[in-house]
Scaffold this motif. Structure first.
Motif, mmCIF file in Angstrom:
data_model
loop_
_atom_site.group_PDB
_atom_site.id
_atom_site.type_symbol
_atom_site.label_atom_id
_atom_site.label_comp_id
_atom_site.label_asym_id
_atom_site.label_seq_id
_atom_site.Cartn_x
_atom_site.Cartn_y
_atom_site.Cartn_z
ATOM 1 N N GLU A 90 0.662 -1.474 0.011
ATOM 2 C CA GLU A 90 -0.352 -0.284 -0.160
ATOM 3 C C GLU A 90 0.905 1.282 -0.079
ATOM 4 O OE1 GLU A 90 -3.745 2.226 1.889
ATOM 5 O OE2 GLU A 90 -3.015 -0.004 2.517
ATOM 6 N N MET A 91 0.413 2.266 -0.501
ATOM 7 C CA MET A 91 1.393 3.071 -1.134
ATOM 8 C C MET A 91 0.214 4.462 0.042
ATOM 9 S SD MET A 91 2.189 3.453 -5.139
ATOM 10 C CE MET A 91 3.444 5.168 -5.048
ATOM 11 N N ASN A 92 1.610 5.423 0.841
ATOM 12 C CA ASN A 92 1.023 5.970 1.172
ATOM 13 C C ASN A 92 1.557 7.799 1.063
ATOM 14 O OD1 ASN A 92 -0.388 5.108 3.238
ATOM 15 N ND2 ASN A 92 2.236 4.173 3.879
ATOM 16 N N PHE A 93 0.495 8.184 0.754
ATOM 17 C CA PHE A 93 0.440 9.836 -0.055
ATOM 18 C C PHE A 93 -0.976 10.742 0.355
ATOM 19 C CE2 PHE A 93 -1.495 6.910 -2.801
ATOM 20 C CZ PHE A 93 -3.149 7.311 -3.255
ATOM 21 N N ASN A 94 -0.320 12.162 0.662
ATOM 22 C CA ASN A 94 -1.420 13.193 0.655
ATOM 23 C C ASN A 94 -2.133 13.748 -0.391
ATOM 24 O OD1 ASN A 94 -1.757 12.214 3.598
ATOM 25 N ND2 ASN A 94 0.766 13.397 3.562
ATOM 26 N N GLU A 96 -2.164 14.546 -4.828
ATOM 27 C CA GLU A 96 -1.548 13.497 -6.320
ATOM 28 C C GLU A 96 -0.880 13.706 -6.525
ATOM 29 O OE1 GLU A 96 -2.975 12.547 -10.283
ATOM 30 O OE2 GLU A 96 -4.246 14.776 -9.965
ATOM 31 N N LYS A 97 0.689 14.513 -6.354
ATOM 32 C CA LYS A 97 1.817 15.014 -6.729
ATOM 33 C C LYS A 97 3.009 14.369 -5.511
ATOM 34 C CE LYS A 97 5.138 18.738 -5.981
ATOM 35 N NZ LYS A 97 5.429 20.837 -5.760
ATOM 36 N N GLU A 98 2.106 14.062 -4.723
ATOM 37 C CA GLU A 98 3.351 13.003 -3.698
ATOM 38 C C GLU A 98 2.725 11.861 -3.982
ATOM 39 O OE1 GLU A 98 2.177 12.545 0.229
ATOM 40 O OE2 GLU A 98 2.692 14.804 0.501
ATOM 41 N N LEU A 99 2.122 11.436 -4.509
ATOM 42 C CA LEU A 99 2.062 10.064 -5.232
ATOM 43 C C LEU A 99 2.436 9.755 -6.316
ATOM 44 C CD1 LEU A 99 0.679 7.287 -5.565
ATOM 45 C CD2 LEU A 99 -0.922 8.602 -7.181
ATOM 46 N N LEU A 100 3.003 10.474 -7.127
ATOM 47 C CA LEU A 100 3.456 10.918 -8.770
ATOM 48 C C LEU A 100 5.115 10.883 -7.992
ATOM 49 C CD1 LEU A 100 1.723 13.158 -10.572
ATOM 50 C CD2 LEU A 100 1.871 11.132 -11.414
ATOM 51 N N ALA A 101 5.546 11.410 -6.878
ATOM 52 C CA ALA A 101 7.044 11.056 -6.872
ATOM 53 C C ALA A 101 7.455 10.015 -6.349
ATOM 54 C CB ALA A 101 6.834 12.463 -5.508
ATOM 55 N N GLN A 102 6.626 9.047 -5.676
ATOM 56 C CA GLN A 102 6.408 7.438 -5.459
ATOM 57 C C GLN A 102 7.225 6.574 -6.203
ATOM 58 O OE1 GLN A 102 4.923 6.177 -2.038
ATOM 59 N NE2 GLN A 102 4.413 8.425 -1.114
ATOM 60 N N LEU A 103 7.049 7.224 -7.934
ATOM 61 C CA LEU A 103 6.503 5.830 -8.640
ATOM 62 C C LEU A 103 7.359 5.707 -8.915
ATOM 63 C CD1 LEU A 103 3.051 7.191 -10.437
ATOM 64 C CD2 LEU A 103 3.130 5.106 -8.643
ATOM 65 N N ARG A 104 8.119 4.498 -9.371
ATOM 66 C CA ARG A 104 8.911 3.599 -10.132
ATOM 67 C C ARG A 104 8.786 2.934 -12.047
ATOM 68 N NH1 ARG A 104 10.683 -0.428 -5.187
ATOM 69 N NH2 ARG A 104 8.412 -0.904 -6.321
ATOM 70 N N THR A 153 -10.009 9.372 -0.400
ATOM 71 C CA THR A 153 -10.272 7.974 -0.662
ATOM 72 C C THR A 153 -9.454 7.616 -1.236
ATOM 73 O OG1 THR A 153 -12.715 8.234 -1.653
ATOM 74 C CG2 THR A 153 -12.802 8.190 0.699
ATOM 75 N N ILE A 154 -8.782 7.612 -2.104
ATOM 76 C CA ILE A 154 -8.624 6.921 -3.055
ATOM 77 C C ILE A 154 -7.355 6.265 -2.673
ATOM 78 C CG2 ILE A 154 -6.768 8.612 -3.894
ATOM 79 C CD1 ILE A 154 -7.514 8.659 -6.997
ATOM 80 N N LYS A 155 -6.889 4.973 -3.445
ATOM 81 C CA LYS A 155 -5.846 4.202 -2.572
ATOM 82 C C LYS A 155 -4.942 3.338 -4.206
ATOM 83 C CE LYS A 155 -5.726 -0.733 -0.022
ATOM 84 N NZ LYS A 155 -6.499 -1.224 0.179
ATOM 85 N N MET A 156 -4.450 3.336 -3.532
ATOM 86 C CA MET A 156 -3.761 2.530 -4.247
ATOM 87 C C MET A 156 -2.166 1.712 -4.043
ATOM 88 S SD MET A 156 -2.664 3.834 -7.403
ATOM 89 C CE MET A 156 -3.284 5.304 -8.071
ATOM 90 N N GLU A 157 -2.060 1.163 -4.909
ATOM 91 C CA GLU A 157 -1.241 -0.578 -4.323
ATOM 92 C C GLU A 157 -0.193 -0.212 -5.221
ATOM 93 O OE1 GLU A 157 -3.188 -3.576 -1.621
ATOM 94 O OE2 GLU A 157 -4.753 -2.929 -3.248
ATOM 95 N N ARG A 158 1.234 -1.008 -5.313
ATOM 96 C CA ARG A 158 2.181 -1.261 -6.299
ATOM 97 C C ARG A 158 2.411 -2.452 -5.910
ATOM 98 N NH1 ARG A 158 6.631 3.203 -5.488
ATOM 99 N NH2 ARG A 158 6.130 3.321 -3.393
ATOM 100 N N TYR A 159 2.911 -3.113 -6.877
ATOM 101 C CA TYR A 159 3.519 -4.566 -6.775
ATOM 102 C C TYR A 159 4.315 -4.886 -8.328
ATOM 103 C CZ TYR A 159 0.229 -5.283 -10.659
ATOM 104 O OH TYR A 159 -0.151 -4.450 -12.012
ATOM 105 N N THR A 160 4.800 -5.625 -8.112
ATOM 106 C CA THR A 160 6.580 -5.467 -9.218
ATOM 107 C C THR A 160 5.876 -7.380 -9.871
ATOM 108 O OG1 THR A 160 7.695 -6.246 -8.031
ATOM 109 C CG2 THR A 160 8.236 -4.622 -8.265
#
Length: 175
Positions: A90-94, A96-104, A153-160
């Motif tokens: 699960e990704m933690n962000f406050n 969309e800008k924070e979310l984008l900065a975490q993407l790989r 309430t948007i939730k984002m999970e990442r996986y490889t």
């Protein structure tokens, strides 16, 4: 097997290594002349990997609602990607800008969910949508949300994934 028998192959777990009997989630993606021809998968590990892959391969070929069932003529030119999903984080962000900065890019697969809206992109989708903002925008659209949608309430999970590529169903290469 599906072309010859019109059904999914029943898997005898006694014939396989214990490693591929572990419960894992997978996606099977079919390409015909480099274009998407079917893609079906699971996001949660709920059955042995070998059964999950066999089920998703049959479904990608014959049950993807975007395409007609695969034909024997097409099969001769089909390429197959098998993506084995690693556990989600699960990704933690406050914002969309924070979310984008975490993407790989080229590493992360993403699962977006907000209420009943849900969508995923495998890491391989970065090849078609290389910019993080565009990746997120298209993922929102796939989930049925607007391009500019955002909520607390948007939730984002990442996986490889570990990905295998089969060419004309004769060669297997690990990617």
């Amino acid at each position: 097997y599906g072309l010859a028998n019109g059904s999914e192959k029943r898997i005898d777990l006694n014939r396989y290594e214990p490693k591929i009997e572990e419960q894992r989630a997978s996606f099977v993606t079919l390409y015909l002349y480099g274009e998407l021809r079917g893609c079906i998968g699971t996001l949660e590990a709920c059955q042995p990997l070998i059964i999950d892959v066999a089920h998703n391969a049959y479904a990608a070929a014959f049950s993807d609602p975007r395409f007609a069932p695969l034909t024997a003529t097409e099969f001769k030119n089909i390429e197959i990607d098998i993506s084995i999903l690693n556990p989600t984080e699960e990704m933690n962000f406050n914002s969309e800008k924070e979310l984008l900065a975490q993407l790989r890019p080229n590493i992360d697969g993403l699962i977006l969910s907000d209420g009943p809206a849900q969508a995923t992109f495998l890491p391989s989708v970065w090849q078609q949508i290389p910019e993080p903002i565009d990746f997120i925008t298209h993922l929102k659209l796939k989930a049925g949300l607007s391009a500019h949608y955002w909520s607390d309430t948007i939730k984002m999970e990442r996986y490889t994934t570990t990905k295998f590529h089969l060419i004309y169903a004769h060669k297997i290469t690990l990617r």
